[in-house]
Design an enzyme around this catalytic site. Structure first.
Site, mmCIF file in Angstrom:
data_model
loop_
_atom_site.group_PDB
_atom_site.id
_atom_site.type_symbol
_atom_site.label_atom_id
_atom_site.label_comp_id
_atom_site.label_asym_id
_atom_site.label_seq_id
_atom_site.Cartn_x
_atom_site.Cartn_y
_atom_site.Cartn_z
ATOM 1 N N ARG A 43 0.871 -1.176 0.000
ATOM 2 C CA ARG A 43 0.000 0.000 0.000
ATOM 3 C C ARG A 43 0.907 1.225 0.000
ATOM 4 O O ARG A 43 2.117 1.114 0.160
ATOM 5 C CB ARG A 43 -1.016 -0.002 1.151
ATOM 6 C CG ARG A 43 -0.630 -0.608 2.450
ATOM 7 C CD ARG A 43 0.449 0.093 3.205
ATOM 8 N NE ARG A 43 0.158 1.513 3.327
ATOM 9 C CZ ARG A 43 1.044 2.445 3.509
ATOM 10 N NH1 ARG A 43 2.335 2.152 3.583
ATOM 11 N NH2 ARG A 43 0.717 3.711 3.605
ATOM 12 N N GLY A 44 0.268 2.401 -0.181
ATOM 13 C CA GLY A 44 1.050 3.616 -0.385
ATOM 14 C C GLY A 44 1.129 3.859 -1.888
ATOM 15 O O GLY A 44 1.485 2.934 -2.648
ATOM 16 N N ALA A 45 0.775 5.074 -2.313
ATOM 17 C CA ALA A 45 0.557 5.328 -3.741
ATOM 18 C C ALA A 45 1.723 4.890 -4.641
ATOM 19 O O ALA A 45 1.520 4.112 -5.584
ATOM 20 C CB ALA A 45 0.219 6.808 -3.935
ATOM 21 N N ARG A 59 -7.387 -0.753 -6.878
ATOM 22 C CA ARG A 59 -7.729 0.332 -5.942
ATOM 23 C C ARG A 59 -8.006 1.591 -6.776
ATOM 24 O O ARG A 59 -7.336 1.812 -7.795
ATOM 25 C CB ARG A 59 -6.603 0.587 -4.932
ATOM 26 C CG ARG A 59 -6.413 -0.580 -3.953
ATOM 27 C CD ARG A 59 -5.526 -0.208 -2.789
ATOM 28 N NE ARG A 59 -6.211 0.631 -1.808
ATOM 29 C CZ ARG A 59 -5.594 1.221 -0.773
ATOM 30 N NH1 ARG A 59 -4.290 1.078 -0.612
ATOM 31 N NH2 ARG A 59 -6.278 1.959 0.095
ATOM 32 N N GLN A 84 -1.995 2.309 9.814
ATOM 33 C CA GLN A 84 -0.718 2.431 9.089
ATOM 34 C C GLN A 84 0.284 3.280 9.875
ATOM 35 O O GLN A 84 1.494 3.100 9.738
ATOM 36 C CB GLN A 84 -0.941 3.055 7.708
ATOM 37 C CG GLN A 84 -1.675 2.178 6.715
ATOM 38 C CD GLN A 84 -3.166 2.466 6.711
ATOM 39 O OE1 GLN A 84 -3.727 2.855 7.735
ATOM 40 N NE2 GLN A 84 -3.807 2.276 5.582
ATOM 41 N N ASP A 133 -2.341 10.699 -2.252
ATOM 42 C CA ASP A 133 -2.682 9.646 -3.216
ATOM 43 C C ASP A 133 -3.034 10.215 -4.575
ATOM 44 O O ASP A 133 -2.918 9.538 -5.595
ATOM 45 C CB ASP A 133 -3.827 8.793 -2.676
ATOM 46 C CG ASP A 133 -3.313 7.901 -1.574
ATOM 47 O OD1 ASP A 133 -3.233 8.391 -0.424
ATOM 48 O OD2 ASP A 133 -2.937 6.754 -1.856
ATOM 49 N N ASN A 176 -5.627 12.127 0.519
ATOM 50 C CA ASN A 176 -4.690 11.291 1.276
ATOM 51 C C ASN A 176 -5.517 10.503 2.295
ATOM 52 O O ASN A 176 -6.743 10.662 2.387
ATOM 53 C CB ASN A 176 -3.623 12.159 1.960
ATOM 54 C CG ASN A 176 -2.487 11.326 2.543
ATOM 55 O OD1 ASN A 176 -1.896 10.494 1.847
ATOM 56 N ND2 ASN A 176 -2.184 11.504 3.814
ATOM 57 N N LYS A 177 -4.841 9.666 3.040
ATOM 58 C CA LYS A 177 -5.503 8.794 4.021
ATOM 59 C C LYS A 177 -6.511 9.564 4.881
ATOM 60 O O LYS A 177 -6.263 10.707 5.278
ATOM 61 C CB LYS A 177 -4.419 8.153 4.886
ATOM 62 C CG LYS A 177 -4.876 7.249 6.007
ATOM 63 C CD LYS A 177 -5.779 6.141 5.579
ATOM 64 C CE LYS A 177 -5.256 5.305 4.444
ATOM 65 N NZ LYS A 177 -6.247 4.303 3.954
HETATM 66 O O1 MRU Z 1 -4.596 3.069 2.117
HETATM 67 P P1 MRU Z 1 -3.118 3.333 1.987
HETATM 68 O O2 MRU Z 1 -2.329 2.811 3.151
HETATM 69 O O3 MRU Z 1 -2.578 2.876 0.656
HETATM 70 O O4 MRU Z 1 -3.003 4.914 2.008
HETATM 71 C C1 MRU Z 1 -1.737 5.480 1.797
HETATM 72 C C2 MRU Z 1 -1.679 6.935 1.979
HETATM 73 O O5 MRU Z 1 -2.664 7.609 2.182
HETATM 74 C C3 MRU Z 1 -0.307 7.567 1.812
HETATM 75 O O6 MRU Z 1 -0.183 8.695 2.607
HETATM 76 C C4 MRU Z 1 -0.119 7.969 0.343
HETATM 77 O O7 MRU Z 1 -0.386 6.883 -0.505
HETATM 78 C C5 MRU Z 1 1.261 8.465 0.081
HETATM 79 S S1 MRU Z 1 2.489 7.186 0.225
HETATM 80 C C6 MRU Z 1 3.974 7.913 -0.147
#
Ligand code: MRU
Length: 343
Positions: free
Chosen positions: A47-49, A90, A195, A236, A246-247
């Site tokens: 996970r993470g963009a 996703r 996270q 994201d 973002n999250k």
């Molecule tokens: O649901 P996730 O854990 O994939 O969400 C991730 C985030 O919101 C991160 O902050 C974002 O993807 C940036 S990662 C460098």
């Protein structure tokens, strides 16, 4: 300094750090098929963009390698179908679509089946290497925004394991450690799947960065009592006008930062910008399984049958964002400056 990596291409397979098991178990999955990559992205094993984009790019490479035919048209068709399938894993992080578009262009341009297989793997490795360089550059641009001794708040995990290496929002903390600058991080736990508690604290502690864990609901009190000097988060998807998804919880931090008069920064590579999305209202917000809220570690905490709303992301509007830290420098979150980044 120990900076972990989540996606590794090895012996024709993806070695993938299973982020669902952290921090208790450091386990690498071996992924050899496109459905395995799809499931890993959907279930948050990766996970993470940027890391999602990198995993999907290697998924396309696996697709090509798993289609040994010499018929270029047949291989192209199959690989593009697999790429389309991966794009459904996703919806919010635009890096997924950005990476798959790059891979698709390479697939379409390939003159022979052998060159297709060679070129897609080279492209996936290039996407990964570029992201590492880009994240380090983001860290370099972010570091001067902080002073020795600062207390900085973050949410979710925008760290090394969310990218190729170094992270976006966490990159300046790794660099500060290398350079003997003392920055203290206050990490929001990041409900519903933690996270921040599980991943950000783990990453920063391994690198020896000072980190304090708080629950999301402690953010306002912590800003008031712990001398928080800035908030920095990842993104994201950044829309053409600077609105940034973002999250879930990020929007709230941006509102609080404004209220306390402290800067709120988004750290994001150019691959996270989406000029085709005019503003935050047009960003698709993923809603996830209700059990992420009704259960904690498999234990039910809410009554059976309760209605649940579980959006995984929210949007910080551009007018609450002090600056967006990119690999090309820090820009103001407005249409003109964002367009100029790409000109
Ligand atoms: O649901 P996730 O854990 O994939 O969400 C991730 C985030 O919101 C991160 O902050 C974002 O993807 C940036 S990662 C460098």
């Amino acid at each position: 300094m120990n900076i972990p990596q989540s996606v590794i291409w090895e012996h024709g397979s993806i070695r993938l750090l299973d982020q669902r098991k952290l921090p208790h178990v450091t386990h690498y999955l071996t992924l050899q098929t496109v459905p395995a990559v799809f499931d890993a992205i959907k279930s948050l094993a990766v996970r993470g963009a940027p890391a999602i984009g990198i995993a999907a790019a290697f998924g396309v490479a696996l697709s090509a390698l798993n289609h040994p035919s010499d018929d270029i048209d047949e291989v192209k068709e199959q690989v593009l179908i697999d790429s389309g399938y991966l794009s459904q894993s996703r919806p919010t992080a635009v890096n997924l679509f950005w990476a798959l578009n790059r891979m698709n262009e390479v697939v379409i341009a390939a003159p022979t089946a052998d060159s297709l297989r060679e070129n897609v793997l080279a492209e996936a490795l290039a996407i990964q290497k570029e992201d590492e360089d880009v994240c380090r550059a983001i860290g370099e641009h972010a570091l001067p925004l902080f002073n020795d001794g600062d207390h900085v708040m973050t949410i979710c995990n925008a760290g090394s394991i969310a990218t190729a290496k170094y992270g976006t929002a966490l990159a300046p903390f790794f660099l500060s450690k290398e350079r003997g600058i003392n920055l203290s991080v206050f990490a929001c736990e990041t409900r519903p799947v933690f996270q921040g508690a599980r991943l950000t604290t783990w990453e920063l502690m391994q690198a020896g960065v000072d980190v304090t864990l708080i629950t999301d609901s402690m953010a306002a009190h912590t800003m008031k009592t712990k001398n928080i000097s800035a908030v920095i988060t990842g993104a994201d998807r950044v829309a053409a006008n600077g609105d940034s998804a973002n999250k879930i919880g990020t929007f709230g931090l941006a509102v609080l930062a404004k209220s306390f008069g402290i800067p709120f920064y988004i750290a994001a590579p150019l691959s996270t910008f989406d000029l085709d999305t005019p503003n935050g209202d047009a960003i698709p917000i993923e809603e996830r399984d209700p059990t992420e809220i009704t259960e904690v570690n498999g234990m039910r905490v809410a009554p059976e049958g309760v209605a649940v709303f579980n959006p995984a992301f929210d949007v910080a509007p551009a007018d609450l964002i002090t600056g967006i830290i990119t690999e090309k420098g820090v820009i103001a979150p407005n249409e003109r400056d964002i367009a100029a980044l790409f000109s």
